[in-house]
Design a protein around this motif. Structure first.
Motif, mmCIF file in Angstrom:
data_model
loop_
_atom_site.group_PDB
_atom_site.id
_atom_site.type_symbol
_atom_site.label_atom_id
_atom_site.label_comp_id
_atom_site.label_asym_id
_atom_site.label_seq_id
_atom_site.Cartn_x
_atom_site.Cartn_y
_atom_site.Cartn_z
ATOM 1 N N ALA A 1 -9.835 7.604 -0.066
ATOM 2 C CA ALA A 1 -9.331 6.739 1.300
ATOM 3 C C ALA A 1 -9.787 5.226 0.970
ATOM 4 N N SER A 2 -10.915 5.232 0.384
ATOM 5 C CA SER A 2 -11.373 3.627 0.069
ATOM 6 C C SER A 2 -10.280 2.992 -0.896
ATOM 7 N N LYS A 3 -10.089 3.864 -2.006
ATOM 8 C CA LYS A 3 -9.365 3.542 -3.106
ATOM 9 C C LYS A 3 -7.762 3.171 -2.522
ATOM 10 N N LEU A 4 -7.289 3.835 -1.612
ATOM 11 C CA LEU A 4 -5.906 3.703 -0.998
ATOM 12 C C LEU A 4 -5.862 2.261 -0.140
ATOM 13 N N MET A 5 -7.143 2.083 0.380
ATOM 14 C CA MET A 5 -7.277 0.761 1.360
ATOM 15 C C MET A 5 -7.215 -0.257 0.657
ATOM 16 N N VAL A 6 -7.981 -0.193 -0.522
ATOM 17 C CA VAL A 6 -7.923 -1.501 -1.377
ATOM 18 C C VAL A 6 -6.563 -1.677 -2.205
ATOM 19 N N ALA A 7 -6.075 -0.551 -2.503
ATOM 20 C CA ALA A 7 -4.577 -0.781 -3.001
ATOM 21 C C ALA A 7 -3.800 -1.359 -2.105
ATOM 22 N N LYS A 8 -3.525 -1.082 -0.983
ATOM 23 C CA LYS A 8 -2.675 -1.717 0.079
ATOM 24 C C LYS A 8 -3.109 -2.975 0.355
ATOM 25 N N LEU A 9 -4.385 -3.409 0.276
ATOM 26 C CA LEU A 9 -5.205 -4.748 0.452
ATOM 27 C C LEU A 9 -4.661 -5.578 -0.624
ATOM 28 N N VAL A 10 -4.651 -5.280 -1.759
ATOM 29 C CA VAL A 10 -4.255 -6.105 -2.882
ATOM 30 C C VAL A 10 -2.632 -6.072 -2.966
ATOM 31 N N ASP A 11 -2.064 -5.215 -2.454
ATOM 32 C CA ASP A 11 -0.480 -5.619 -2.257
ATOM 33 C C ASP A 11 -0.198 -6.578 -1.419
ATOM 34 N N GLY A 12 -0.860 -6.178 -0.399
ATOM 35 C CA GLY A 12 -0.593 -7.461 0.859
ATOM 36 C C GLY A 12 -1.131 -8.751 0.487
ATOM 37 N N TYR A 13 -2.315 -8.913 -0.397
ATOM 38 C CA TYR A 13 -2.613 -10.105 -1.096
ATOM 39 C C TYR A 13 -1.531 -10.840 -2.045
ATOM 40 N N LEU A 14 -1.232 -9.651 -2.877
ATOM 41 C CA LEU A 14 -0.209 -10.242 -3.726
ATOM 42 C C LEU A 14 1.134 -10.828 -3.098
ATOM 43 N N ALA A 15 1.546 -10.255 -1.742
ATOM 44 C CA ALA A 15 2.537 -10.766 -1.260
ATOM 45 C C ALA A 15 2.502 -12.157 -0.558
ATOM 46 N N GLU A 16 1.044 -12.272 -0.363
ATOM 47 C CA GLU A 16 0.755 -13.757 0.014
ATOM 48 C C GLU A 16 0.686 -14.670 -0.961
#
Length: 624
Positions: A382-397
């Motif tokens: 769950a932690s890994k998935l949250m960080v992966a989604k966080l990085v995806d969102g950060y990359l979009a910004e």
């Protein structure tokens, strides 16, 4: 506030201008004491009876035949000296938390000890401190504040140390036993939320565990650091409470901190504050929020804190990166940089996060005699998935930054590429934003960035968007279209065909033919699809039903082969006019993947007449 009155005679001190003090008396003064730029016109007898220092100074002046005595560097200055003089005259003087330390230091300078006279000023002040000031929560804080203007004598007298110990002791008292006044404005009290407790109609206010936090924010950073260190050493309060104290202090002492920035001011002072807070952070993970740590990091960057401070913050943030938000990670790049955001530091955070699993495995190897035994990493899925989604969102910004190099984008994305995600919509959104803001990138760069995305894991909405996206290479659009049809078949309950090898080759860029043919098709596949091509592909594939005529035993291998052949025949009719598609459909490898027979037989099943008139060898070289 606690106070103590000394003396009983009326205060007869008077002022003559700004620089003269005298005692209204019928007796003429016989000595002039000069403290800084103020002259005190006084009488020798009451002073010499209580001060050993004045006895020595007057003796010296008598030898020099002068009535002026200079008293240099007396702690507390003229105000503290005046208190001591009034005590010598027996005049009424009031001691409180604001002046007691200055008076104590001045009395020490003047040597007003018990061996000069019983019940002298030092004795009375010490009694007041021990019986009143150090027992009062707020008075102890005030006294500690005033001590900053009286170094080093206040330290030598151990007054500061006693204050710190008194404050720390009270802060560590069980909250149920707190019955003194304190400040608490940061949160609504229970009764303000409609949750007040009352017993037999009597309102009971529960004292929060962090009741002391706000009052200590009044202290300067050096004293605050000493108090918090003392509290931590007592080890009676939780790390969360200590973290709450540090958070409150940062918000109070660093202007603009709540907005993730530091307003202009004393940069050196702000720098020492940030570094002290970082030094005081409890070692345990989770004692403060990830958002707070990121605000501290932004402040540290702004005020120019050292690499050690910033490195410690990056390490701590990485340990609990799953608690961050995209907004938290948007750290402005230092001045002089071309890019908008500090991407490298976020990459280090992600590396620190992933390093936890690696460190866990290394420890396992060190602790185990059998090197092949390895325990799983400490990071949860769950932690890994949250960080992966966080990085995806950060990359979009950060993709909106026109100066962001492709390599930085790709390197950060690849750090989390190994973390399984149920959907790749976030990756697609980031890629699309980068392509939108960087239209001038080359075909090879466009191809590289699109490899970060798995077309099979796009949602229906993302697929619909990608099908009409003129920024994507043609290979990606075709993959998306195909997988959308596969998904439609799967949802209808029919057999889902395997991906033909021609489609599999699209992602890797390999087509298994001659070098020249491959080069030509690569250029076409990496080209951006036109609006007309996208429209035609979408229309034709939308009408394609891979389950034509297949009922009953749908998972049979022959049925799957028939489905694939029908699909390829239908699509070949649409796409044969382009060299690139001719290459795809004539690939011998593709036919082997689908039917297990040679290419002539495979395509003949889909379109017998054309298969007879166009040998497979000729088709293979038609793209060159």
């Amino acid at each position: 506030m606690k106070f103590m009155k000394l003396g009983s005679k009326p205060d007869s001190f008077q002022t003559d201008g700004n620089n003269a003090r005298y005692v209204a008396s019928e007796l003429a003064t016989d000595i002039i004491l000069i403290v800084e730029d103020v002259k005190f016109y006084l009488h020798k007898f009451p002073l010499l009876s209580k001060s050993a220092c004045l006895q020595k100074l007057v003796s010296t002046t008598n030898q020099e035949k002068t009535d002026e005595v200079h008293i240099p560097d007396i702690s507390g200055g003229p105000a503290a000296f005046e208190i001591c003089v009034k005590f010598c005259y027996g005049m009424t003087v009031t001691l409180n938390a604001y002046n007691v330390i200055a008076a104590r230091c001045a009395a020490e300078y003047l040597e007003m000890h018990e061996n000069i006279e019983k019940g002298n000023l030092i004795y009375k002040i010490d009694a007041f401190l021990n019986t009143s000031i150090f027992r009062s929560w707020k008075d102890s804080i005030i006294v500690l504040q005033t001590s900053t203007s009286l170094p080093p004598l206040s330290e030598d007298l151990k007054v500061v140390g006693h204050c710190i110990d008194a404050i720390a002791t009270k802060a560590c008292v069980d909250s149920s036993k707190v019955d003194w006044s304190y400040t608490y404005n940061r949160k609504k009290l229970p009764e303000e939320n409609g949750n007040d407790s009352n017993l037999n109609g009597v309102r009971i206010r529960l004292v929060p565990n962090d009741w002391w936090v706000e009052d200590l924010c009044e202290l300067e950073i050096n004293l605050y650091k000493r108090v918090i260190t003392k509290i931590k050493n007592k080890a009676t309060l939780s790390n969360e409470v200590i973290g709450e104290a540090l958070k409150a202090y940062a918000y109070r002492r660093l202007p603009g901190f709540s907005k993730g920035m530091i307003q202009c001011g004393d940069v050196l002072k702000h720098c020492s504050t940030v570094e002290a807070i970082v030094c005081l952070l409890p070692a345990e993970k989770g004692s403060v929020s990830c958002s707070f740590l990121l605000k501290l990091l932004k402040a540290a960057i702004f005020v120019g804190s050292g690499d050690m401070t910033k490195g410690e913050l990056v390490r701590r943030i990485g340990q609990q990166l799953e608690g961050a938000s995209v907004t938290d990670l948007l750290i402005r790049a230092p001045e002089g940089e071309n890019m908008m955001y500090f991407v490298e530091i976020v990459q280090k955070m992600v590396e620190e996060f992933l390093m936890q699993d690696q460190n866990s495995e290394i420890e396992s190897l060190e602790d185990s005699e059998l090197l092949e035994i390895r325990r799983p990493g400490i990071l949860s899925d769950a932690s890994k998935l949250m960080v992966a989604k966080l990085v995806d969102g950060y990359l979009a910004e950060i993709a909106k930054d026109p100066n962001l190099p492709l390599l930085k984008f790709v390197d950060l994305a690849e750090l989390v590429s190994g973390i399984p995600r149920p959907a790749h919509d976030g990756v697609y959104r980031a890629i699309d934003m980068y392509l939108k803001e960087h239209p001038g990138i080359s075909k090879s760069q466009r191809k590289r960035i699109c490899r970060l995305m798995d077309c099979k894991k796009l949602s229906v909405d993302a697929c619909l968007h990608a099908m009409q996206n003129e920024r994507l290479p043609l290979r990606v659009v075709v993959q998306v279209l195909y997988f959308e049809q596969v998904r439609a078949v799967a949802s209808s309950g029919t057999s889902t065909p395997d991906l033909p090898k021609g489609f599999k080759d699209l992602k890797g860029g390999s087509h298994g033919s001659s070098r020249s043919a491959t080069t030509n098709t690569e250029d076409d596949w990496d080209a951006v699809a036109t609006a007309e091509e996208l429209k035609a592909l979408k229309k034709e594939l939308a009408s394609l039903r891979l389950s034509n005529g297949v009922r009953g035993n749908e998972r049979d291998a022959d049925s799957k082969s028939s489905i694939d052949k029908a699909a390829l025949g239908k699509m070949r009719t649409l796409l044969k006019s382009k060299k690139i598609f001719a290459k795809l459909w004539s690939s011998k490898g593709a036919q082997g993947e689908i039917s297990g027979s040679d290419s002539s037989e495979g395509l003949g099943s889909a379109n017998p007449e054309e298969a007879k008139s166009t040998p497979s060898r000729n088709r293979r070289h038609s793209v060159s």
